[in-house]
Design a protein around this motif. Structure first.
Motif, PDB file in Angstrom:
ATOM      1  N   VAL A 139       0.857  -1.177   0.000  1.00 45.69           N
ATOM      2  CA  VAL A 139       0.000   0.000   0.000  1.00 45.69           C
ATOM      3  C   VAL A 139       0.900   1.237   0.000  1.00 45.69           C
ATOM      4  CG1 VAL A 139      -1.790   1.279   1.250  1.00 45.69           C
ATOM      5  CG2 VAL A 139      -1.812  -1.232   1.253  1.00 45.69           C
ATOM      6  N   SER A 140       0.622   2.155  -0.904  1.00 45.67           N
ATOM      7  CA  SER A 140       1.436   3.363  -1.015  1.00 45.67           C
ATOM      8  C   SER A 140       1.026   4.405   0.014  1.00 45.67           C
ATOM      9  CB  SER A 140       1.280   3.936  -2.434  1.00 45.67           C
ATOM     10  OG  SER A 140      -0.079   4.337  -2.633  1.00 45.67           O
ATOM     11  N   GLU A 141       1.750   5.495  -0.004  1.00 44.60           N
ATOM     12  CA  GLU A 141       1.399   6.649   0.833  1.00 44.60           C
ATOM     13  C   GLU A 141       0.681   7.668  -0.043  1.00 44.60           C
ATOM     14  OE1 GLU A 141       1.400   7.316   3.937  1.00 44.60           O
ATOM     15  OE2 GLU A 141       2.460   5.546   4.590  1.00 44.60           O
ATOM     16  N   PRO A 142      -0.276   8.375   0.446  1.00 42.37           N
ATOM     17  CA  PRO A 142      -0.728   8.459   1.821  1.00 42.37           C
ATOM     18  C   PRO A 142      -1.787   7.446   2.239  1.00 42.37           C
ATOM     19  CG  PRO A 142      -1.759  10.211   0.578  1.00 42.37           C
ATOM     20  CD  PRO A 142      -0.836   9.471  -0.368  1.00 42.37           C
ATOM     21  N   PRO A 143      -2.289   6.565   1.332  1.00 43.34           N
ATOM     22  CA  PRO A 143      -3.338   5.632   1.785  1.00 43.34           C
ATOM     23  C   PRO A 143      -2.957   4.768   2.991  1.00 43.34           C
ATOM     24  CG  PRO A 143      -3.270   5.643  -0.607  1.00 43.34           C
ATOM     25  CD  PRO A 143      -2.079   6.443  -0.125  1.00 43.34           C
ATOM     26  N   ALA A 144      -1.704   4.343   3.085  1.00 48.19           N
ATOM     27  CA  ALA A 144      -1.300   3.485   4.213  1.00 48.19           C
ATOM     28  C   ALA A 144      -1.445   4.229   5.537  1.00 48.19           C
ATOM     29  CB  ALA A 144       0.134   2.996   4.029  1.00 48.19           C
ATOM     30  N   SER A 145      -0.912   5.437   5.602  1.00 46.62           N
ATOM     31  CA  SER A 145      -0.995   6.209   6.848  1.00 46.62           C
ATOM     32  C   SER A 145      -2.423   6.632   7.159  1.00 46.62           C
ATOM     33  CB  SER A 145      -0.098   7.451   6.765  1.00 46.62           C
ATOM     34  OG  SER A 145       1.252   7.064   6.744  1.00 46.62           O
ATOM     35  N   LEU A 146      -3.171   6.988   6.146  1.00 45.84           N
ATOM     36  CA  LEU A 146      -4.557   7.406   6.369  1.00 45.84           C
ATOM     37  C   LEU A 146      -5.401   6.246   6.893  1.00 45.84           C
ATOM     38  CD1 LEU A 146      -6.703   9.576   6.240  1.00 45.84           C
ATOM     39  CD2 LEU A 146      -7.052   9.000   3.835  1.00 45.84           C
ATOM     40  N   ALA A 147      -5.254   5.069   6.291  1.00 43.10           N
ATOM     41  CA  ALA A 147      -5.998   3.894   6.764  1.00 43.10           C
ATOM     42  C   ALA A 147      -5.611   3.563   8.205  1.00 43.10           C
ATOM     43  CB  ALA A 147      -5.740   2.701   5.849  1.00 43.10           C
ATOM     44  N   ALA A 148      -4.318   3.656   8.523  1.00 41.28           N
ATOM     45  CA  ALA A 148      -3.849   3.373   9.886  1.00 41.28           C
ATOM     46  C   ALA A 148      -4.433   4.378  10.877  1.00 41.28           C
ATOM     47  CB  ALA A 148      -2.325   3.399   9.929  1.00 41.28           C
ATOM     48  N   GLU A 149      -4.421   5.645  10.520  1.00 44.59           N
ATOM     49  CA  GLU A 149      -4.986   6.679  11.394  1.00 44.59           C
ATOM     50  C   GLU A 149      -6.482   6.455  11.618  1.00 44.59           C
ATOM     51  OE1 GLU A 149      -3.653   9.097  13.220  1.00 44.59           O
ATOM     52  OE2 GLU A 149      -1.618   8.687  12.557  1.00 44.59           O
ATOM     53  N   LEU A 150      -7.185   6.076  10.578  1.00 44.99           N
ATOM     54  CA  LEU A 150      -8.610   5.785  10.731  1.00 44.99           C
ATOM     55  C   LEU A 150      -8.818   4.589  11.650  1.00 44.99           C
ATOM     56  CD1 LEU A 150      -9.875   6.382   7.096  1.00 44.99           C
ATOM     57  CD2 LEU A 150     -10.365   7.782   9.107  1.00 44.99           C
ATOM     58  N   GLY A 151      -7.961   3.589  11.530  1.00 44.49           N
ATOM     59  CA  GLY A 151      -8.054   2.422  12.404  1.00 44.49           C
ATOM     60  C   GLY A 151      -7.840   2.778  13.863  1.00 44.49           C
ATOM     61  N   VAL A 152      -6.839   3.600  14.128  1.00 45.27           N
ATOM     62  CA  VAL A 152      -6.568   4.022  15.502  1.00 45.27           C
ATOM     63  C   VAL A 152      -7.720   4.868  16.031  1.00 45.27           C
ATOM     64  CG1 VAL A 152      -5.057   5.467  16.927  1.00 45.27           C
ATOM     65  CG2 VAL A 152      -4.071   3.822  15.350  1.00 45.27           C
ATOM     66  N   ARG A 153      -8.227   5.744  15.191  1.00 43.78           N
ATOM     67  CA  ARG A 153      -9.369   6.577  15.613  1.00 43.78           C
ATOM     68  C   ARG A 153     -10.575   5.705  15.943  1.00 43.78           C
ATOM     69  NH1 ARG A 153     -10.844  12.173  14.545  1.00 43.78           N
ATOM     70  NH2 ARG A 153     -13.095  12.339  14.824  1.00 43.78           N
ATOM     71  N   ALA A 154     -10.846   4.714  15.102  1.00 45.31           N
ATOM     72  CA  ALA A 154     -11.969   3.805  15.358  1.00 45.31           C
ATOM     73  C   ALA A 154     -11.748   3.032  16.650  1.00 45.31           C
ATOM     74  CB  ALA A 154     -12.146   2.843  14.186  1.00 45.31           C
TER      75      ALA A 154
END
Length: 190
Positions: A139-154
């Motif tokens: 997974v490239s950036e920024p999708p990797a970091s964005l998905a991770a941030e959404l996961g942590v937020r959830a």
């Protein structure tokens, strides 16, 4: 002192949390924590570098669980599906017997800026672990970091709901719902 009893690490964590809740973080000493746990100060420092870290003992385990679940997610999945698998893995470890402990942890952390700072570092570490695992999946950036941030937020949104003693849902159910809400919010942005 009952030094030979098992679960010294867990006993220290529980003793620290109880003392922090009773008398405040700043007023609690490492000696008091060790005494409450029936251990020595030396034993405390074998397990933790300082009293702040005693409440964040599971961070490495949690980061590893998240990263491993993303790595092991089956076949071609979207980044958010991989994050969903990671949330399922970590939330499965939060059984109902940990709910009271988690509620107390939330309250103690909310009352102390030093612990809030450490909690923010933990949150960032969990996001980094997921983003790294996603990048290893291609997974490239920024999708990797964005998905991770959404996961942590959830996760944290669900954790706050789950730690409320009146809530009867599992942390897994709450995290799945929180991630679904975030997916819908992203769709609504476009």
């Amino acid at each position: 002192m009952a030094r030979w009893e098992p679960n010294a690490r867990e006993r220290l964590v529980r003793a620290a949390l109880d003392l922090f809740a009773e008398q405040g973080y700043d007023a609690t000493t490492v000696n008091e924590i060790a005494d409450r746990a029936g251990l020595t100060k030396t034993t405390f420092f074998r397990h933790f570098p300082d009293k702040r870290e005693v409440l964040f003992a599971g961070q490495d385990t949690h980061a590893r669980l998240l990263a491993d679940a993303i790595t092991e997610a089956p076949g071609p999945v979207t980044p958010l599906q991989a994050v969903g698998a990671a949330l399922d893995a970590i939330t499965a470890t939060f059984t109902d017997d940990r709910r009271e402990f988690s509620a107390k942890l939330r309250a103690v952390t909310a009352d102390n800026s030093e612990l809030q700072e450490r909690a923010a570092l933990k949150r960032g570490g969990l996001a980094n672990a997921m983003a790294d695992a996603l990048r290893k999946r291609g997974v490239s950036e920024p999708p990797a970091s964005l998905a991770a941030e959404l996961g942590v937020r959830a996760f944290y949104q669900a954790f706050d709901q789950w730690a409320d003693p009146v809530n009867q849902q599992t942390l897994t159910e709450l995290a799945r719902h929180a991630l679904d809400e975030l997916r819908a919010a992203i769709a609504a942005l476009d």
